[in-house]
Design an enzyme around this catalytic site. Structure first.
Site, PDB file in Angstrom:
ATOM      1  N   ILE A   1       6.795   7.300 -10.867  1.00 60.28           N
ATOM      2  CA  ILE A   1       5.830   6.873 -10.529  1.00 60.28           C
ATOM      3  C   ILE A   1       4.418   7.598 -11.527  1.00 60.28           C
ATOM      4  CG2 ILE A   1       3.054   8.711  -9.906  1.00 60.28           C
ATOM      5  CD1 ILE A   1       5.222  10.049  -7.171  1.00 60.28           C
TER       6      ILE A   1
ATOM      7  N   THR B   1      10.278   9.587 -12.571  1.00 60.73           N
ATOM      8  CA  THR B   1       9.647   8.698 -14.039  1.00 60.73           C
ATOM      9  C   THR B   1       9.325   7.507 -13.581  1.00 60.73           C
ATOM     10  OG1 THR B   1      11.777   7.800 -14.511  1.00 60.73           O
ATOM     11  CG2 THR B   1      10.939   9.048 -15.862  1.00 60.73           C
TER      12      THR B   1
ATOM     13  N   GLY C   1       0.708  -0.725  -0.670  1.00 65.32           N
ATOM     14  CA  GLY C   1       0.129   0.249  -0.260  1.00 65.32           C
ATOM     15  C   GLY C   1       0.798   1.743   0.034  1.00 65.32           C
TER      16      GLY C   1
ATOM     17  N   LYS D   1       5.251  21.958 -11.548  1.00 61.34           N
ATOM     18  CA  LYS D   1       6.684  21.312 -12.024  1.00 61.34           C
ATOM     19  C   LYS D   1       6.675  21.884 -13.591  1.00 61.34           C
ATOM     20  CE  LYS D   1       9.598  18.226 -13.104  1.00 61.34           C
ATOM     21  NZ  LYS D   1       9.837  16.081 -12.974  1.00 61.34           N
TER      22      LYS D   1
ATOM     23  N   ALA E   1       2.216   2.642  -5.001  1.00 62.61           N
ATOM     24  CA  ALA E   1       1.959   1.528  -6.316  1.00 62.61           C
ATOM     25  C   ALA E   1       0.705   1.624  -5.884  1.00 62.61           C
ATOM     26  CB  ALA E   1       3.334   1.423  -6.555  1.00 62.61           C
TER      27      ALA E   1
ATOM     28  N   ALA F   1       8.331  14.098  -6.856  1.00 63.37           N
ATOM     29  CA  ALA F   1       8.611  15.021  -8.191  1.00 63.37           C
ATOM     30  C   ALA F   1       7.533  13.940  -9.921  1.00 63.37           C
ATOM     31  CB  ALA F   1       9.821  15.600  -9.296  1.00 63.37           C
TER      32      ALA F   1
ATOM     33  N   LEU G   1       7.959  -0.064  -7.327  1.00 63.25           N
ATOM     34  CA  LEU G   1       9.059  -0.643  -7.458  1.00 63.25           C
ATOM     35  C   LEU G   1       9.520  -1.887  -7.152  1.00 63.25           C
ATOM     36  CD1 LEU G   1       9.926   1.547  -4.585  1.00 63.25           C
ATOM     37  CD2 LEU G   1      10.995   2.218  -6.815  1.00 63.25           C
TER      38      LEU G   1
ATOM     39  N   SER H   1       0.681  -3.187   5.134  1.00 63.99           N
ATOM     40  CA  SER H   1       1.736  -3.238   6.787  1.00 63.99           C
ATOM     41  C   SER H   1       2.802  -2.235   7.435  1.00 63.99           C
ATOM     42  CB  SER H   1       2.909  -4.765   6.609  1.00 63.99           C
ATOM     43  OG  SER H   1       3.622  -4.346   7.791  1.00 63.99           O
TER      44      SER H   1
ATOM     45  N   VAL I   1       9.827   8.626  -0.333  1.00 65.30           N
ATOM     46  CA  VAL I   1      10.558   9.395  -1.207  1.00 65.30           C
ATOM     47  C   VAL I   1       9.724   9.171  -2.354  1.00 65.30           C
ATOM     48  CG1 VAL I   1      12.232   9.150   0.141  1.00 65.30           C
ATOM     49  CG2 VAL I   1      12.206   8.073  -2.015  1.00 65.30           C
TER      50      VAL I   1
HETATM   51  P1  FAD Z   1       6.668   1.371  -1.469  1.00 67.94           P
HETATM   52  O1  FAD Z   1       6.672   2.742  -0.735  1.00 67.94           O
HETATM   53  O2  FAD Z   1       7.854   0.560  -1.228  1.00 67.94           O
HETATM   54  O3  FAD Z   1       5.360   0.276  -0.539  1.00 67.94           O
HETATM   55  C1  FAD Z   1       5.438  -0.819  -0.561  1.00 67.94           C
HETATM   56  C2  FAD Z   1       4.400  -1.698  -0.090  1.00 67.94           C
HETATM   57  O4  FAD Z   1       4.705  -2.586   0.349  1.00 67.94           O
HETATM   58  C3  FAD Z   1       4.213  -1.311   1.331  1.00 67.94           C
HETATM   59  O5  FAD Z   1       3.013  -0.620   1.806  1.00 67.94           O
HETATM   60  C4  FAD Z   1       4.588  -1.932   2.652  1.00 67.94           C
HETATM   61  O6  FAD Z   1       4.032  -2.710   3.622  1.00 67.94           O
HETATM   62  C5  FAD Z   1       4.189  -2.847   1.572  1.00 67.94           C
HETATM   63  N1  FAD Z   1       4.742  -4.251   2.367  1.00 67.94           N
HETATM   64  C6  FAD Z   1       5.740  -5.090   1.968  1.00 67.94           C
HETATM   65  N2  FAD Z   1       6.023  -6.169   2.127  1.00 67.94           N
HETATM   66  C7  FAD Z   1       5.265  -6.105   2.491  1.00 67.94           C
HETATM   67  C8  FAD Z   1       4.779  -7.941   3.115  1.00 67.94           C
HETATM   68  N3  FAD Z   1       5.495  -8.845   3.814  1.00 67.94           N
HETATM   69  N4  FAD Z   1       3.415  -7.563   3.460  1.00 67.94           N
HETATM   70  C9  FAD Z   1       2.381  -6.697   3.487  1.00 67.94           C
HETATM   71  N5  FAD Z   1       2.659  -5.653   3.274  1.00 67.94           N
HETATM   72  C10 FAD Z   1       4.373  -5.761   2.351  1.00 67.94           C
HETATM   73  N6  FAD Z   1       9.317   8.349  -8.075  1.00 67.94           N
HETATM   74  C11 FAD Z   1       9.178   9.384  -9.070  1.00 67.94           C
HETATM   75  O7  FAD Z   1       8.497   9.329  -9.576  1.00 67.94           O
HETATM   76  N7  FAD Z   1       9.170  10.656  -8.342  1.00 67.94           N
HETATM   77  C12 FAD Z   1      10.406  10.774  -8.176  1.00 67.94           C
HETATM   78  O8  FAD Z   1      10.995  12.182  -7.470  1.00 67.94           O
HETATM   79  C13 FAD Z   1      11.132   9.618  -7.374  1.00 67.94           C
HETATM   80  N8  FAD Z   1      12.199  10.324  -6.324  1.00 67.94           N
HETATM   81  C14 FAD Z   1      12.778   9.188  -5.801  1.00 67.94           C
HETATM   82  C15 FAD Z   1      13.469   9.510  -4.691  1.00 67.94           C
HETATM   83  C16 FAD Z   1      14.236   7.917  -4.497  1.00 67.94           C
HETATM   84  C17 FAD Z   1      15.948   8.506  -3.666  1.00 67.94           C
HETATM   85  C18 FAD Z   1      13.910   6.969  -4.588  1.00 67.94           C
HETATM   86  C19 FAD Z   1      14.898   5.564  -4.198  1.00 67.94           C
HETATM   87  C20 FAD Z   1      12.771   6.831  -5.223  1.00 67.94           C
HETATM   88  C21 FAD Z   1      12.515   8.087  -6.042  1.00 67.94           C
HETATM   89  N9  FAD Z   1      10.781   7.470  -6.853  1.00 67.94           N
HETATM   90  C22 FAD Z   1      10.718   8.836  -7.563  1.00 67.94           C
HETATM   91  C23 FAD Z   1      10.744   6.648  -6.389  1.00 67.94           C
HETATM   92  C24 FAD Z   1       8.848   6.614  -6.108  1.00 67.94           C
HETATM   93  O9  FAD Z   1       9.623   6.627  -4.382  1.00 67.94           O
HETATM   94  C25 FAD Z   1       8.175   5.622  -5.892  1.00 67.94           C
HETATM   95  O10 FAD Z   1       8.070   4.815  -7.292  1.00 67.94           O
HETATM   96  C26 FAD Z   1       7.162   5.146  -5.492  1.00 67.94           C
HETATM   97  O11 FAD Z   1       7.370   5.393  -3.667  1.00 67.94           O
HETATM   98  C27 FAD Z   1       6.178   4.140  -4.950  1.00 67.94           C
HETATM   99  O12 FAD Z   1       6.851   2.665  -4.163  1.00 67.94           O
HETATM  100  P2  FAD Z   1       5.859   1.654  -4.052  1.00 67.94           P
HETATM  101  O13 FAD Z   1       4.568   2.004  -3.821  1.00 67.94           O
HETATM  102  O14 FAD Z   1       6.651   0.587  -5.311  1.00 67.94           O
HETATM  103  O15 FAD Z   1       7.084   0.489  -2.622  1.00 67.94           O
END
Ligand code: FAD
Length: 496
Positions: A344, A342, A13, A78, A16, A50, A331, A39, A47
C-alpha cells in the site's frame, strides 16, 4: 512528446485505483478530468491489512478525519511487527516504527548502547524504545509533546477493501467518474504506441491522455497491452503463494502485527476491530499446498470465519513502471510479499511521484526515465530489506532456511550487512523508506554482532555513559502511565 494531459483514465478500482483517483482529484481538482473503470464481476484482490506510518500523511493530504477513517475501515493501531522464530525457533524480536534511544549527537544510539553493554549494562536495545514498551503492555495513546524521545510513530491495520470503498465515496463526491465494465480491448496509436482508448465489453469506448494501470496482478495495460517485461525476483524471495483466512477477534486487540516463521514460509496475524486477518506466505517448492493449509489452520488461536483463500503471485516488478502513456500503480507494477507491509505504501509513493512530475503539457521521455529510476530504487531497497529477514537466519530445521542463508544476495545488501558487522554503522539509500532504526532492529534481531563501534561512544567514560543510559531508560518508562489498553483507546477515540 504527447498531447497535454487533460483526461486521466484509471483502469481498476481496487485499493490502488481508488487511492490514485482520490489523491489525483484532491491535488489536481478540476484541472483534469478523471474517469475510473472497474469491474465488479472481476472483483478486487481483497487482502492487505497492515501499513507503515507514511499512510498517515496520505490520509492527511486527503483531509480524512482519523476517527472516521478508523471506523470506516475497522482499523486499529500498529506500532510494530513482532517477528517470531525468524532467527531461531522460540525466539522473537520487534521491528517497531520507533527509534530506540535518543539522538545523542555525532554518532547513532546503537554505538552508545554497544559501549554500555560492554561496560556491563543488561538492557536490550528495545528497552529504550517507547513503541516496544507500549507493544509489551498492549497499550497506546496519542502523546502530545515536543520532546523527540517520546515520539510514538504508528501506522494502522485496516481492511483495505473497505478503505477502497471509503475513498471511492470521497472521489466520486469530488467529481471522479466511475464506470462499471470489463475492459475488453485496448486501442493504441500505430505510430507512437501510446494508448488511445479502452473498449469495454458493453461496447463503450473510453479515451484519455494518460492511463493509470491499477488492474492488479493482471496488468491489463502495462503487461498485456504494452508488453513491458516482468523482472522476477524469486531467486531471492521464492514465496509464490498465500492462503488467507479471517478468524474471530481475540478478547484483546494487540497494537502490532505478528509474523510467525514456520519450517518454510511464515504466517501473519493482523488484528482488526471486528476480526483477525491471518494468512500464510510460502513457496510450493518447499511446502505443499496441503501442508501450508494444515500449518495455517493449526496455528489460528481463534475460530476461522471462512475457508482459506489461495492467492498465487510472482515476486518482482515490471522493468518499467511508466511506459508510453501508461503508469502502473499497485500490483500491476510488481509485488513484494507482505512481510513489511509495503504494497500500500508503494501505491502511495507511486501516486506522489507522479504528482510531483505531473506531465501537464505532455509526456516527455525525461519524465518517464526519472519516474522509472526512482521507483526502481525504491522497489529494490524494499526487496533487500525483506531478503535481510530471510538471509540472516540461524535455523537448521529445514532446507528452506538453509537455502535462504546460503543464497547469493544483492551486493548492496551484502555491503550493508558487512558494514554493520564490521563497525555497527548503517548507511541509507536515497529512496529507502526504511531508515537506520529499522535496519538496526532487524539486523540485531536476526543475530548480527558488530565487531566494533564508534569511538565517540567511549569519550565520557563508562560510568557517565551507564548513568546516562539508566536515566534514559527510566525517562522512556514515564509516558506508560498515560497509555491506555489498546481496546480502551479505540473505544474512547472512535466510539467503537
Ligand atoms: P486489485 O485489488 O486486484 O484491483 C484490481 C482492479 O482492477 C479491480 O477493481 C478489478 O476489477 C480491476 N480489473 C482488472 N482487470 C480488469 C478489466 N479487464 N476490466 C476492468 N477492470 C479490471 N499490502 C499491504 O500494504 N499490506 C499488507 O498487509 C498486504 N498483505 C497482502 C497479503 C497478500 C497475500 C497479498 C497477495 C497482497 C497483500 N498486500 C498487502 C498487497 C495489497 O493487497 C495490494 O497492494 C492492494 O490490494 C492493491 O491491489 P490493487 O488495487 O493493485 O489490485
Amino acid at each position: 512528446m504527447h498531447t497535454p494531459v487533460r483526461k486521466i483514465v484509471i483502469a481498476g478500482g481496487g485499493t490502488a485505483g481508488w487511492m490514485t483517483a482520490a489523491l489525483l482529484r484532491k491535488v489536481l481538482q478540476q484541472q483534469v478530468e478523471i474517469q475510473l473503470i472497474e469491474s465488479e464481476e472481476i472483483g478486487i484482490l481483497g487482502v492487505g491489512e497492515a501499513t507503515i506510518p507514511p499512510i498517515q500523511i496520505f490520509n492527511q493530504y486527503l483531509g480524512l478525519d482519523e476517527k472516521e477513517f478508523l471506523r470506516e475501515t475497522n482499523g486499529t493501531i500498529k506500532l510494530a511487527i513482532k517477528f517470531e522464530n525468524w532467527r531461531v525457533q522460540n525466539e522473537s524480536y520487534f521491528h517497531t516504527f520507533g527509534a530506540p534511544g535518543a539522538n545523542l549527537g555525532f554518532c547513532s544510539f546503537q554505538h552508545y548502547w554497544l559501549q554500555a553493554k560492554k561496560a556491563g549494562m543488561q538492557a536490550s536495545l528495545w528497552d529504550f524504545d517507547l513503541n516496544y514498551l507500549c507493544c509489551k503492555q498492549g497499550k497506546f495513546n496519542k502523546i502530545n509533546t515536543p520532546n523527540p524521545i517520546y515520539e510514538l510513530p504508528y501506522a494502522y491495520h485496516f481492511d483495505s477493501g473497505l478503505y477502497g470503498r471509503y475513498l471511492r465515496k470521497l472521489a466520486e463526491k469530488s467529481g471522479v467518474i466511475r464506470t462499471e465494465g470489463i475492459i475488453e480491448q485496448v486501442k493504441t496509436d500505430a505510430e507512437s504506441g501510446f494508448i488511445q482508448g479502452l473498449q469495454l465489453k458493453s461496447g463503450e469506448q473510453i479515451e484519455g491522455d494518460l492511463f493509470i494501470d491499477c488492474t492488479g496482478l493482471r496488468g491489463v495495460l502495462i503487461k498485456q497491452t504494452l508488453g513491458v517485461e516482468f523482472e522476477p525476483w524469486n531467486h531471492f524471495l521464492p514465496a509464490n503463494r498465500a492462503l488467507a483466512v479471517p478468524t474471530e477477534r481475540f478478547e484483546h486487540t494487540s497494537p502490532f502485527t505478528r509474523s510467525i516463521a514456520h519450517s518454510a514460509g511464515w504466517q501473519w496475524r493482523i488484528p482488526l476491530t471486528h476480526r483477525n486477518g491471518n494468512g500464510i506466505v510460502y513457496s510450493n517448492d518447499y511446502l505443499s499446498d496441503d501442508d501450508a493449509y494444515k500449518t495455517l489452520m493449526g496455528n489460528l488461536d481463534s475460530k476461522a470465519l471462512d475457508e482459506p483463500r489461495q492467492i498465487k503471485f510472482e515476486t518482482g516488478r515490471t522493468v518499467k513502471q511508466w511506459h508510453k502513456n501508461v503508469v502502473a500503480i499497485g500490483l500491476s507494477s510488481g509485488f513484494l510479499e507482505p512481510l513489511e507491509s509495503t504494497s500500500i505504501h508503494l501505491i502511495q509513493s507511486g501516486i506522489v511521484r507522479l504528482l510531483k512530475i505531473f506531465p501537464n503539457q505532455g509526456i516527455s521521455q525525461h519524465t518517464i526515465d526519472f519516474y522509472n529510476a526512482d521507483s526502481q530504487e525504491e522497489f529494490e531497497t524494499i526487496r533487500d530489506f525483506i531478503i535481510l529477514h530471510y538471509h540472516m537466519n540461524e535455523r537448521n530445521d529445514s532446507e528452506f532456511w538453509k537455502d535462504m542463508r546460503s543464497m547469493t544476495i544483492p551486493s548492496r545488501l551484502q555491503h550493508k550487512i558487512d558494514l554493520f558487522n564490521h563497525s555497527a554503522a548503517i548507511f541509507n539509500d536515497k529512496n529507502d523508506i526504511f531508515r537506520d532504526a529499522s535496519w538496526l532492529q532487524v539486523m540485531l534481531g536476526q543475530g548480527a554482532k558488530p565487531q566494533d563501534h564508534h569511538p565517540a561512544a567511549a569519550v565520557h567514560g563508562d560510568a557517565a555513559l551507564l548513568d546516562a543510559m539508566h536515566k534514559l531508560l527510566s525517562a522512556k518508562q514515564q509516558p506508560l502511565d498515560k497509555m491506555l489498553p489498546h481496546d480502551e483507546f479505540l473505544d474512547r477515540y472512535i466510539g467503537r
